[in-house]
Scaffold this motif. Sequence first.
Motif, PDB file in Angstrom:
ATOM      1  N   VAL A 155      33.119  59.505  16.296  1.00  0.00           N
ATOM      2  CA  VAL A 155      33.129  58.304  15.443  1.00  0.00           C
ATOM      3  C   VAL A 155      34.243  58.419  14.414  1.00  0.00           C
ATOM      4  O   VAL A 155      35.022  57.478  14.194  1.00  0.00           O
ATOM      5  N   VAL A 156      34.340  59.577  13.774  1.00  0.00           N
ATOM      6  CA  VAL A 156      35.413  59.810  12.808  1.00  0.00           C
ATOM      7  C   VAL A 156      36.772  59.719  13.499  1.00  0.00           C
ATOM      8  O   VAL A 156      37.722  59.126  12.982  1.00  0.00           O
ATOM      9  N   HIS A 157      36.861  60.308  14.680  1.00  0.00           N
ATOM     10  CA  HIS A 157      38.106  60.274  15.450  1.00  0.00           C
ATOM     11  C   HIS A 157      38.527  58.840  15.748  1.00  0.00           C
ATOM     12  O   HIS A 157      39.685  58.451  15.526  1.00  0.00           O
ATOM     13  N   LEU A 158      37.597  58.015  16.230  1.00  0.00           N
ATOM     14  CA  LEU A 158      37.925  56.644  16.600  1.00  0.00           C
ATOM     15  C   LEU A 158      38.261  55.792  15.382  1.00  0.00           C
ATOM     16  O   LEU A 158      39.179  54.962  15.425  1.00  0.00           O
ATOM     17  N   VAL A 159      37.532  55.996  14.298  1.00  0.00           N
ATOM     18  CA  VAL A 159      37.834  55.251  13.071  1.00  0.00           C
ATOM     19  C   VAL A 159      39.210  55.617  12.549  1.00  0.00           C
ATOM     20  O   VAL A 159      39.993  54.751  12.140  1.00  0.00           O
ATOM     21  N   SER A 160      39.556  56.892  12.578  1.00  0.00           N
ATOM     22  CA  SER A 160      40.869  57.312  12.087  1.00  0.00           C
ATOM     23  C   SER A 160      41.987  56.747  12.955  1.00  0.00           C
ATOM     24  O   SER A 160      43.061  56.407  12.458  1.00  0.00           O
ATOM     25  N   LEU A 161      41.751  56.635  14.262  1.00  0.00           N
ATOM     26  CA  LEU A 161      42.756  56.038  15.136  1.00  0.00           C
ATOM     27  C   LEU A 161      42.991  54.574  14.779  1.00  0.00           C
ATOM     28  O   LEU A 161      44.134  54.103  14.748  1.00  0.00           O
ATOM     29  N   ARG A 162      41.911  53.856  14.520  1.00  0.00           N
ATOM     30  CA  ARG A 162      42.055  52.442  14.161  1.00  0.00           C
ATOM     31  C   ARG A 162      42.764  52.279  12.824  1.00  0.00           C
ATOM     32  O   ARG A 162      43.580  51.368  12.637  1.00  0.00           O
ATOM     33  N   ARG A 192      47.933  50.911   9.916  1.00  0.00           N
ATOM     34  CA  ARG A 192      49.015  51.289   9.010  1.00  0.00           C
ATOM     35  C   ARG A 192      50.381  51.149   9.653  1.00  0.00           C
ATOM     36  O   ARG A 192      51.378  50.966   8.967  1.00  0.00           O
ATOM     37  N   THR A 193      50.430  51.239  10.968  1.00  0.00           N
ATOM     38  CA  THR A 193      51.720  51.122  11.644  1.00  0.00           C
ATOM     39  C   THR A 193      52.111  49.674  11.899  1.00  0.00           C
ATOM     40  O   THR A 193      53.208  49.405  12.364  1.00  0.00           O
ATOM     41  N   GLN A 194      51.215  48.719  11.568  1.00  0.00           N
ATOM     42  CA  GLN A 194      51.514  47.300  11.757  1.00  0.00           C
ATOM     43  C   GLN A 194      51.216  46.544  10.475  1.00  0.00           C
ATOM     44  O   GLN A 194      50.335  45.690  10.416  1.00  0.00           O
ATOM     45  N   PRO A 252      44.859  64.314  12.474  1.00  0.00           N
ATOM     46  CA  PRO A 252      44.100  63.302  11.777  1.00  0.00           C
ATOM     47  C   PRO A 252      44.904  62.067  11.423  1.00  0.00           C
ATOM     48  O   PRO A 252      45.934  62.134  10.771  1.00  0.00           O
ATOM     49  N   ALA A 253      44.428  60.925  11.870  1.00  0.00           N
ATOM     50  CA  ALA A 253      44.879  59.628  11.432  1.00  0.00           C
ATOM     51  C   ALA A 253      46.369  59.549  11.205  1.00  0.00           C
ATOM     52  O   ALA A 253      46.828  59.274  10.113  1.00  0.00           O
ATOM     53  N   ALA A 254      47.126  59.793  12.225  1.00  0.00           N
ATOM     54  CA  ALA A 254      48.567  59.805  12.062  1.00  0.00           C
ATOM     55  C   ALA A 254      49.207  58.639  12.780  1.00  0.00           C
ATOM     56  O   ALA A 254      48.822  58.301  13.885  1.00  0.00           O
ATOM     57  N   PRO A 255      50.189  57.991  12.180  1.00  0.00           N
ATOM     58  CA  PRO A 255      50.877  56.897  12.837  1.00  0.00           C
ATOM     59  C   PRO A 255      51.791  57.409  13.932  1.00  0.00           C
ATOM     60  O   PRO A 255      52.260  58.541  13.907  1.00  0.00           O
ATOM     61  N   ALA A 256      52.010  56.551  14.939  1.00  0.00           N
ATOM     62  CA  ALA A 256      52.922  56.925  16.016  1.00  0.00           C
ATOM     63  C   ALA A 256      54.337  57.032  15.472  1.00  0.00           C
ATOM     64  O   ALA A 256      54.737  56.296  14.591  1.00  0.00           O
ATOM     65  N   ARG A 257      55.080  57.973  15.990  1.00  0.00           N
ATOM     66  CA  ARG A 257      56.472  58.123  15.582  1.00  0.00           C
ATOM     67  C   ARG A 257      57.244  58.758  16.720  1.00  0.00           C
ATOM     68  O   ARG A 257      56.691  59.509  17.520  1.00  0.00           O
ATOM     69  N   PRO A 258      58.505  58.470  16.841  1.00  0.00           N
ATOM     70  CA  PRO A 258      59.289  59.052  17.916  1.00  0.00           C
ATOM     71  C   PRO A 258      59.475  60.546  17.724  1.00  0.00           C
ATOM     72  O   PRO A 258      59.426  61.044  16.612  1.00  0.00           O
ATOM     73  N   ALA A 264      52.973  51.750   2.411  1.00  0.00           N
ATOM     74  CA  ALA A 264      52.079  52.822   1.958  1.00  0.00           C
ATOM     75  C   ALA A 264      52.864  53.931   1.303  1.00  0.00           C
ATOM     76  O   ALA A 264      54.017  54.192   1.639  1.00  0.00           O
ATOM     77  N   ARG A 265      52.242  54.606   0.350  1.00  0.00           N
ATOM     78  CA  ARG A 265      52.881  55.743  -0.299  1.00  0.00           C
ATOM     79  C   ARG A 265      53.040  56.864   0.702  1.00  0.00           C
ATOM     80  O   ARG A 265      52.199  57.104   1.552  1.00  0.00           O
ATOM     81  N   THR A 266      54.102  57.568   0.581  1.00  0.00           N
ATOM     82  CA  THR A 266      54.390  58.633   1.529  1.00  0.00           C
ATOM     83  C   THR A 266      54.418  59.980   0.843  1.00  0.00           C
ATOM     84  O   THR A 266      54.614  60.081  -0.364  1.00  0.00           O
ATOM     85  N   THR A 267      54.221  61.019   1.645  1.00  0.00           N
ATOM     86  CA  THR A 267      54.364  62.374   1.138  1.00  0.00           C
ATOM     87  C   THR A 267      55.839  62.637   0.874  1.00  0.00           C
ATOM     88  O   THR A 267      56.671  62.364   1.736  1.00  0.00           O
ATOM     89  N   PRO A 268      56.210  63.126  -0.303  1.00  0.00           N
ATOM     90  CA  PRO A 268      57.611  63.323  -0.623  1.00  0.00           C
ATOM     91  C   PRO A 268      58.337  64.143   0.435  1.00  0.00           C
ATOM     92  O   PRO A 268      57.850  65.174   0.887  1.00  0.00           O
ATOM     93  N   GLY A 269      59.497  63.651   0.840  1.00  0.00           N
ATOM     94  CA  GLY A 269      60.352  64.385   1.753  1.00  0.00           C
ATOM     95  C   GLY A 269      59.980  64.249   3.207  1.00  0.00           C
ATOM     96  O   GLY A 269      60.557  64.896   4.066  1.00  0.00           O
ATOM     97  N   THR A 270      58.987  63.397   3.536  1.00  0.00           N
ATOM     98  CA  THR A 270      58.581  63.276   4.933  1.00  0.00           C
ATOM     99  C   THR A 270      58.799  61.885   5.492  1.00  0.00           C
ATOM    100  O   THR A 270      59.191  61.720   6.634  1.00  0.00           O
ATOM    101  N   GLY A 271      58.484  60.844   4.715  1.00  0.00           N
ATOM    102  CA  GLY A 271      58.612  59.486   5.217  1.00  0.00           C
ATOM    103  C   GLY A 271      57.402  59.029   6.006  1.00  0.00           C
ATOM    104  O   GLY A 271      57.426  57.961   6.595  1.00  0.00           O
ATOM    105  N   PHE A 272      56.308  59.795   6.053  1.00  0.00           N
ATOM    106  CA  PHE A 272      55.123  59.401   6.776  1.00  0.00           C
ATOM    107  C   PHE A 272      53.964  59.258   5.795  1.00  0.00           C
ATOM    108  O   PHE A 272      53.837  60.034   4.850  1.00  0.00           O
ATOM    109  N   PRO A 273      53.097  58.234   5.986  1.00  0.00           N
ATOM    110  CA  PRO A 273      52.032  57.916   5.022  1.00  0.00           C
ATOM    111  C   PRO A 273      50.954  58.988   4.897  1.00  0.00           C
ATOM    112  O   PRO A 273      49.906  58.904   5.519  1.00  0.00           O
TER     113      PRO A 273
END
Length: 560
Positions: free
Chosen positions: A454-461, A466-468, A17-23, A476-485
């Motif tokens: 629809v939910v899938h496409l909206v979450s991708l957008r 968030r990545t730009q 779900p709605a996750a930013p790209a990361r290496p 954005a606030r991040t989950t403690p200890g992860t560094g991802f929003p």
Amino acid sequence: MTVSTEGTATVLPPGGPAAPARPIPATRRGIGSRGTLLLLEAAVAFAAALVLPLLARGFKLNPLDRIAQVSGLAAIQLRFALIGLVFIGAVALAVRLRGGRHFDLATRFASAALAGLASGFVAAGAVVALHGTPWPMFGLNGDSGRIVEWAQAVANGRPSGSPVYPPAPLHTLGHYAEWFRGGNTAYAFKDLQILGAAAFGPLVYLCWRMLLGPVRALAFGVAPAFALIDAYKPYSQTVLVVLVPVLVAMVVSLSRSGTWNWRPLLLKGAGFGALLGLMFLTYSGWFLWSAGGVLFAALLYFPWRDGRLGRLKGAAFLGASLAAFLVVAGRYLMVMLTEGQTTKDYNFRFDNFTDPAYYLMWRTDMPGKVGEWPLPGEYGGVGLFALVTFAGLGAAIWLGLRKPMVVTIAAMFISAWVMRMYIASHMYETQTVQLYTRTNNQLLYCGLLLCALVVHLVSLRMAERRTQPAADTVPARTTPGTGFPGREGAVIGALCALLLLLGTVSSSMADRYMPAKENTYRILPWVSHTITERDGSCPKYAPGGTCSKDGDQSWLGFIR
């Protein structure tokens, strides 16, 4: 992990779900190849699907007593929830351990397990419903009786009673009976009804994993499919729910085929063709309803713009697919094109007398006490659920008009709708129905998929935005200890919601087959408890301790 979706090169985490790209961290690459991980997911999904049916075998209850049925459903639900929470707890624990290094792996296994547990719930319900009787649902009556008889003939080297009936279920049943039931295809069919229902979730999950990450496959592919799960003849609905993602994946591959090397191009094309051939041998009806839409999508996404070589590769991909399909299912296809043309269905059912535009719920051939049907809706006789699905279809096309996934599913929906109306419009002239009401299931499934997308496409957008961030935007606030929003929180929250959703839906679909002497599918297992066993005794919970060769035949009064 990089997951390709809908024909675009989108980088998504396996969690979904709605996750930013990361290496991909270097430490993650050593876990195993994508193929190995998918095999592990498959093993987890199928193992999870068997847990609840095995546990249900130990229940001590009378399946014909309604209180016992409710207690059985509650017992299955309790075990489903506890096992599901263990997997979700493992995902939450993975966030805190070793910097979240194994979070994606835990997410994979949890998603696969929930898919298996959900269909295992329905299979466990069938175990409860048939507890105390060796017969399959409906015994030797109706479709069940014909399938058992034809499988017996096939197993003994004789032709089945119907050349157009899909041969794969008959051969599977016949060989299974020879291996495990001493040739008794009737008792073997009970096993395959349970095992077939259990395999539903893992199979649809693995097919959607060709297109989506684990949580997205579970939420946007598996969850809609559970509106159709069937324990009576599980193979027909299973073919539908796996055919859609396989055809979508094939169209996506076709759109990219112009840039591939020859060897993987031909191997992948042949793989799709062989897989489609196996499904065609298992149940061919969905191919008829889908053909027009898939042809449109294939022409639309053929690599026309990739130059002469690209077009040649696209043609080679389709050629390899067609060749493999014909090798696997060519003989049966010829039978369908010849003898299938003269096979007529004159059996008018409940749905043949209702509004042909209504497809949102199929009440089966024995619909029960329904009164006015379809139920009158608030907007010109149309209810809220219909409005939501229509709006979802429009929104999905709006947001995903350039994506093969959305366009192919929408085209399959339209194709089934046109075929439905074409056959129904000739119904008075021909006095045949040709199973057109079975398009209900395809229309409902494709409509639910489009709403989910629809939910899938909206979450991708949202993830892309968030990545730009703008230069003056506060991070954005991040989950403690992860560094991802909030990614980990989103995954865990989605899994919890899906646990409740799938548990509730599976309970409802399992309850659908609890034995009762009424004008619904509950009559099927009821009859199974009233048939004399092969040794002359009655099933353990036969009503009043009485039984007969054919069982309770009161169901004949329910068929119009």
